[in-house]
Design an enzyme around this catalytic site. Structure first.
Site, PDB file in Angstrom:
ATOM      1  N   THR A   1       0.819  -1.215   0.000  1.00 46.31           N
ATOM      2  CA  THR A   1       0.000   0.000   0.000  1.00 46.31           C
ATOM      3  C   THR A   1       0.849   1.260   0.000  1.00 46.31           C
ATOM      4  OG1 THR A   1      -1.771  -1.164   1.167  1.00 46.31           O
ATOM      5  CG2 THR A   1      -1.805   1.241   1.234  1.00 46.31           C
ATOM      6  N   VAL A   2       1.785   1.361   0.945  1.00 44.80           N
ATOM      7  CA  VAL A   2       2.578   2.581   1.074  1.00 44.80           C
ATOM      8  C   VAL A   2       3.603   2.692  -0.049  1.00 44.80           C
ATOM      9  CG1 VAL A   2       4.170   3.863   2.552  1.00 44.80           C
ATOM     10  CG2 VAL A   2       2.224   2.671   3.562  1.00 44.80           C
TER      11      VAL A   2
ATOM     12  N   LYS B   1       7.502   1.768  11.633  1.00 48.72           N
ATOM     13  CA  LYS B   1       7.545   2.238  13.017  1.00 48.72           C
ATOM     14  C   LYS B   1       8.132   1.201  13.976  1.00 48.72           C
ATOM     15  CE  LYS B   1       3.182   2.659  12.386  1.00 48.72           C
ATOM     16  NZ  LYS B   1       2.892   1.720  11.284  1.00 48.72           N
TER      17      LYS B   1
ATOM     18  N   ILE C   1       0.529  13.604   8.983  1.00 50.21           N
ATOM     19  CA  ILE C   1       0.752  14.769   9.846  1.00 50.21           C
ATOM     20  C   ILE C   1       2.257  15.039   9.940  1.00 50.21           C
ATOM     21  CG2 ILE C   1       0.461  15.713  12.167  1.00 50.21           C
ATOM     22  CD1 ILE C   1      -1.867  13.743  12.543  1.00 50.21           C
TER      23      ILE C   1
ATOM     24  N   GLU D   1      -5.342  -4.040   9.728  1.00 50.30           N
ATOM     25  CA  GLU D   1      -4.710  -5.157   9.050  1.00 50.30           C
ATOM     26  C   GLU D   1      -5.543  -6.423   9.247  1.00 50.30           C
ATOM     27  OE1 GLU D   1      -2.077  -4.859   7.225  1.00 50.30           O
ATOM     28  OE2 GLU D   1      -1.477  -2.822   7.783  1.00 50.30           O
TER      29      GLU D   1
ATOM     30  N   LYS E   1       5.083   4.309  18.220  1.00 51.97           N
ATOM     31  CA  LYS E   1       5.071   5.724  17.851  1.00 51.97           C
ATOM     32  C   LYS E   1       5.444   6.609  19.038  1.00 51.97           C
ATOM     33  CE  LYS E   1       1.603   4.882  14.289  1.00 51.97           C
ATOM     34  NZ  LYS E   1       0.170   4.974  13.909  1.00 51.97           N
TER      35      LYS E   1
ATOM     36  N   GLY F   1      -3.089   5.556   6.062  1.00 54.29           N
ATOM     37  CA  GLY F   1      -3.614   5.513   4.704  1.00 54.29           C
ATOM     38  C   GLY F   1      -2.510   5.586   3.674  1.00 54.29           C
TER      39      GLY F   1
END
Length: 399
Positions: free
Chosen positions: A10-11, A89, A120, A174, A189, A285
């Site tokens: 996806t990324v 991460k 962000i 997931e 995170k 996303g």
């Protein structure tokens, strides 16, 4: 600048799309895929060594996820004189000081904006604040999946399981959502954020309690008290001591956290001179996360250095640095564990007053050994109305 992408999920595919349709100074020339993945594009290869030894490749973007083989691949890339940008991460939370040190030894950059907060610009702004201020608090909604679940349970009046299924269908969760619902994603995170804020290596273990056991009845009860539940990561520094915790927390329905809906994140820091800074946006996303990666690529392209950290600040981890109230829903026979604490019973739930966070999490492990479905939530210490409402309800029940 020529770029290789490791992993094309996806990324990774999002990064490719943005670069292919954006600045012509960037170009993806190689995509590393596993042997089981069909090669559907000319850039795709299963030969990692060819990528590492290609002198024309400047940057490697790692989007494979997980600890291994990502850890080895990142180290090899840095040792071959390649800049590395990652969204991973888990591997950054565990190996950040090592990656930074190896990058410095080989005169390259290791950037990781996309690990925390999705799209962000959290890491970059945290670094900017830490250049000037001593950061004493990091707190917020770091996980879009858990926020979506809690938000939908409250606003759509749904049970946990169907909302989790919907989150999977929408791509928020997931296939195995353990990291999201048990708080492990937030832990990673928070570790990354605290390491940058305090210039120290984060602890191995962080008190953590997720949302797996939350029920519709819990959400409805909190709503009747004008409270909204959110999964929160929080770190606080006081002198040479600091704390970290991930747990569900109640906020008054007018609080910003309570009005952060769907899969959005809300993260704040507090510095001595800047005060409070809060950051809101898409926390996950395909394209928000890919956008953060490309921002790091621009910093490399334009030679914009990030904050230099040695992670050697001698701070002491103290799980009991925070003291707050908690509400517990469990088999009443477990309430005896809290006999030495000031408590109140509110609608068959136990409110424990002013208990240190570390102590509460230890006791909760004992509670879960008796009642595996038990649930607890901290009462937002920045929202005094939370305590007032629960106290008012208790008085009504007693009266």
């Amino acid at each position: 600048m020529k770029i290789a992408i490791l992993g094309f999920g996806t990324v990774g595919s999002g990064v490719y799309d943005i670069i292919a349709n954006g600045d012509t100074r960037m170009r993806v020339t190689a995509i590393f895929i596993r042997p089981t993945h069909p090669a559907t594009m000319p850039e795709m290869t299963t030969d990692l060594d060819a990528i590492l030894n290609d002198p024309t490749i400047d940057v490697i973007v790692e989007t494979m996820g997980g600890l291994h083989p990502a850890h080895d691949y990142i180290l090899q890339a840095l040792q071959h004189g390649k800049h590395v940008v990652t969204a991973n991460k888990a591997v950054v939370a565990k190996y950040l000081p090592e990656f930074i040190a190896v990058a410095a030894q080989h005169h390259v950059q290791f950037y990781f904006e996309a690990t925390t907060g999705g799209g962000i610009p959290w890491i970059r702004n945290l670094e900017r604040a830490a250049r000037i201020d001593q950061i004493d608090t990091i707190e917020g909604i770091f996980n879009g999946t858990s926020n979506y679940i809690l938000d939908q349970m409250q606003r759509a009046h749904l049970d946990f399981d169907p909302v989790l299924l919907a989150a999977k269908d929408m791509g928020y969760a997931e296939a195995d959502p353990i990291a999201d619902i048990d708080g492990k994603d937030v832990v990673n995170k928070l570790k990354i954020s605290a390491a940058l804020a305090y210039n120290m290596a984060p602890p191995r273990d962080v008190p953590t309690f997720g949302i797996r056991n939350v029920s519709k009845a819990d959400i409805d009860f909190f709503a009747s008290q004008h409270q909204v539940l959110r999964l929160i990561g929080k770190s606080k520094r006081d002198g040479d001591h600091y704390s970290m915790v991930v747990e569900p927390r109640l906020y008054s329905e007018t609080a910003l956290a309570a009005n952060t809906f769907e899969n959005f994140n809300l993260i704040r820091l507090h510095g001595q001179t800047i005060g409070d800074l809060q950051f809101y946006g898409q926390g996950a996303g395909k394209y928000p996360t890919a956008n953060a990666i490309v921002q790091d690529l621009y910093d490399i392209l334009e030679n914009a250095p990030h904050l230099d950290r040695s992670f050697d600040q001698p701070l002491h981890f103290d799980a009991n640095l925070n003291v707050t109230d908690y509400v517990l829903r469990a088999d009443p026979m477990t309430f005896a564990m809290f006999n030495d604490r000031e408590t109140e019973i509110v609608n068959d739930r136990l409110v424990i007053k002013q208990i240190p966070t570390g102590d509460m999490h230890k006791l909760m492990r004992g509670v879960l050994a008796i009642d595996a479905d038990a649930f607890m939530a901290a009462i937002g210490d920045s929202e005094l109305a939370a305590k007032d409402v629960l106290h008012q309800q208790d008085q009504e029940v007693i009266g």
